[in-house]
Design an enzyme around this catalytic site. Structure first.
Site, PDB file in Angstrom:
ATOM      1  N   TYR A 165       3.064   9.942  -0.416  1.00  0.00           N
ATOM      2  CA  TYR A 165       4.163   9.329   0.340  1.00  0.00           C
ATOM      3  C   TYR A 165       5.504   9.554  -0.351  1.00  0.00           C
ATOM      4  O   TYR A 165       6.548   9.349   0.261  1.00  0.00           O
ATOM      5  CB  TYR A 165       3.943   7.816   0.509  1.00  0.00           C
ATOM      6  CG  TYR A 165       2.683   7.407   1.216  1.00  0.00           C
ATOM      7  CD1 TYR A 165       1.886   8.330   1.894  1.00  0.00           C
ATOM      8  CD2 TYR A 165       2.275   6.081   1.195  1.00  0.00           C
ATOM      9  CE1 TYR A 165       0.718   7.932   2.525  1.00  0.00           C
ATOM     10  CE2 TYR A 165       1.109   5.669   1.824  1.00  0.00           C
ATOM     11  CZ  TYR A 165       0.328   6.608   2.487  1.00  0.00           C
ATOM     12  OH  TYR A 165      -0.830   6.205   3.108  1.00  0.00           O
ATOM     13  N   HIS A 211      -7.781   9.509  -1.393  1.00  0.00           N
ATOM     14  CA  HIS A 211      -7.056   9.512  -0.125  1.00  0.00           C
ATOM     15  C   HIS A 211      -7.832  10.169   1.023  1.00  0.00           C
ATOM     16  O   HIS A 211      -7.817   9.674   2.153  1.00  0.00           O
ATOM     17  CB  HIS A 211      -5.700  10.207  -0.313  1.00  0.00           C
ATOM     18  CG  HIS A 211      -4.637   9.708   0.597  1.00  0.00           C
ATOM     19  ND1 HIS A 211      -3.300   9.657   0.257  1.00  0.00           N
ATOM     20  CD2 HIS A 211      -4.696   9.231   1.855  1.00  0.00           C
ATOM     21  CE1 HIS A 211      -2.598   9.158   1.271  1.00  0.00           C
ATOM     22  NE2 HIS A 211      -3.426   8.908   2.246  1.00  0.00           N
ATOM     23  N   ASP A 249       0.841  -1.201   0.000  1.00  0.00           N
ATOM     24  CA  ASP A 249       0.000   0.000   0.000  1.00  0.00           C
ATOM     25  C   ASP A 249       0.873   1.248   0.000  1.00  0.00           C
ATOM     26  O   ASP A 249       1.631   1.492   0.941  1.00  0.00           O
ATOM     27  CB  ASP A 249      -0.894  -0.005   1.246  1.00  0.00           C
ATOM     28  CG  ASP A 249      -1.793   1.218   1.313  1.00  0.00           C
ATOM     29  OD1 ASP A 249      -2.953   1.109   0.884  1.00  0.00           O
ATOM     30  OD2 ASP A 249      -1.329   2.278   1.786  1.00  0.00           O
ATOM     31  N   LYS A 253      -2.967   5.881  -4.237  1.00  0.00           N
ATOM     32  CA  LYS A 253      -4.076   6.789  -3.924  1.00  0.00           C
ATOM     33  C   LYS A 253      -3.902   8.149  -4.612  1.00  0.00           C
ATOM     34  O   LYS A 253      -2.776   8.594  -4.838  1.00  0.00           O
ATOM     35  CB  LYS A 253      -4.143   7.028  -2.402  1.00  0.00           C
ATOM     36  CG  LYS A 253      -4.051   5.749  -1.579  1.00  0.00           C
ATOM     37  CD  LYS A 253      -4.012   6.027  -0.083  1.00  0.00           C
ATOM     38  CE  LYS A 253      -3.697   4.771   0.701  1.00  0.00           C
ATOM     39  NZ  LYS A 253      -2.263   4.465   0.744  1.00  0.00           N
TER      40      LYS A 253
END
Length: 274
Positions: free
Chosen positions: A48, A106, A43, A73
């Site tokens: 990120y 998200h 994931d 996401k």
């Protein structure tokens, strides 16, 4: 590995590996270690900033693509129909993949009121076969109700903060009613108080397991998908060893009684970062 069949028939591993707050260069060895340990669900997310590192690990691991379950996401700054389509293309490019298994919104960021248009872009991506499933993160019941009334594809998952001190039972019940699987991020409360909880520690001692293993087992037995995160090789291995024991109904009740409604992350209706 145990898996859950999502509402579109796709099977998703019930235990995944998360890479939130893992720098790009650390993501490659961490994901490779996770894959060696047996994880197949990874994931990540655009925000990120480690999709490149994750993609590198997937390529170097030698694990066949059809055995992997990859989630990413769309971030808040890419809300809106056209923006979301472009963001998806960029994520695929960074990951080095032709498709993802799961693409998620998200956050709803209701202040900007674009999550419906964003989700409609995900429906297009799904219909085109470039994501095998679509869903959402951090959606409360009110956001889900609007989405279900205005969109066509029921989300397969709702990824939210969940751990023994913040169990989100009302949301979990709502999702179950609509055949949406709850997916827990921060399943171990980011290594905070819950790992030192005396009830959890006593249960762990009984099964000769660690507190983390007991908590992850609890998630699995409540029908929730869990995505623990770690860059420590020993912990990556430890978190995976949760399929060789089962908690009794009594122990499950003891953990259920620990709920304090203690959220450690942002409140969805108040989170508008872009």
């Amino acid at each position: 590995m145990e898996s859950i069949t999502l509402n579109n028939g796709l099977k998703m591993p019930q235990l995944g590996f998360g890479v939130w707050q893992v720098p790009d260069e650390e993501a490659t060895p961490a994901v490779k270690k996770a894959l060696e340990a047996g994880y197949r669900s990874i994931d990540t997310a655009m925000i990120y900033k480690n999709e490149v590192g994750v993609g590198k690990a997937l390529k170097e691991s030698g694990v066949p693509r059809e055995e992997l379950f990859i989630t990413t996401k769309v971030w808040n700054s890419d809300h809106g129909y056209d923006n979301a389509l472009k963001a998806f293309d960029a994520s695929l490019d960074r990951l080095g993949l032709d498709y993802v298994d799961l693409y998620l919104v998200h956050w709803p960021t209701p202040k900007f009121d674009q999550y419906i248009d964003t989700y409609k872009a995900l429906e297009k991506i799904y219909q085109d076969g470039r994501a095998k499933a679509i869903g959402v993160c951090n959606f409360d019941i009110e956001h889900l109700e609007r989405l279900l009334s205005e969109c066509e594809v029921v989300p397969v998952v709702n990824q939210v903060e969940r751990h023994p001190y913040f169990q989100q039972q009302k949301l979990h019940d709502y999702c179950k009613k609509h055949n949406i699987v709850l997916e827990a991020y921060s399943p171990l409360m980011n290594g905070k108080d819950v790992l030192n909880d005396q009830t959890i520690k006593a249960i762990a001692e009984k099964y000769r397991k660690t507190p983390a293993q007991v908590i992850l087992r609890w998630h699995l037995q409540t029908g929730v998908i869990a995505i623990p995160k770690s860059v420590t090789p020993s912990r990556i291995e430890e978190n995976f060893h949760v399929f060789d024991f089962e908690l009794t109904a009594e122990d499950m009740e003891k953990i259920a009684a620990l709920d304090k409604n203690l959220r450690i992350g942002a409140v969805p209706n108040e989170f508008h970062m872009r």
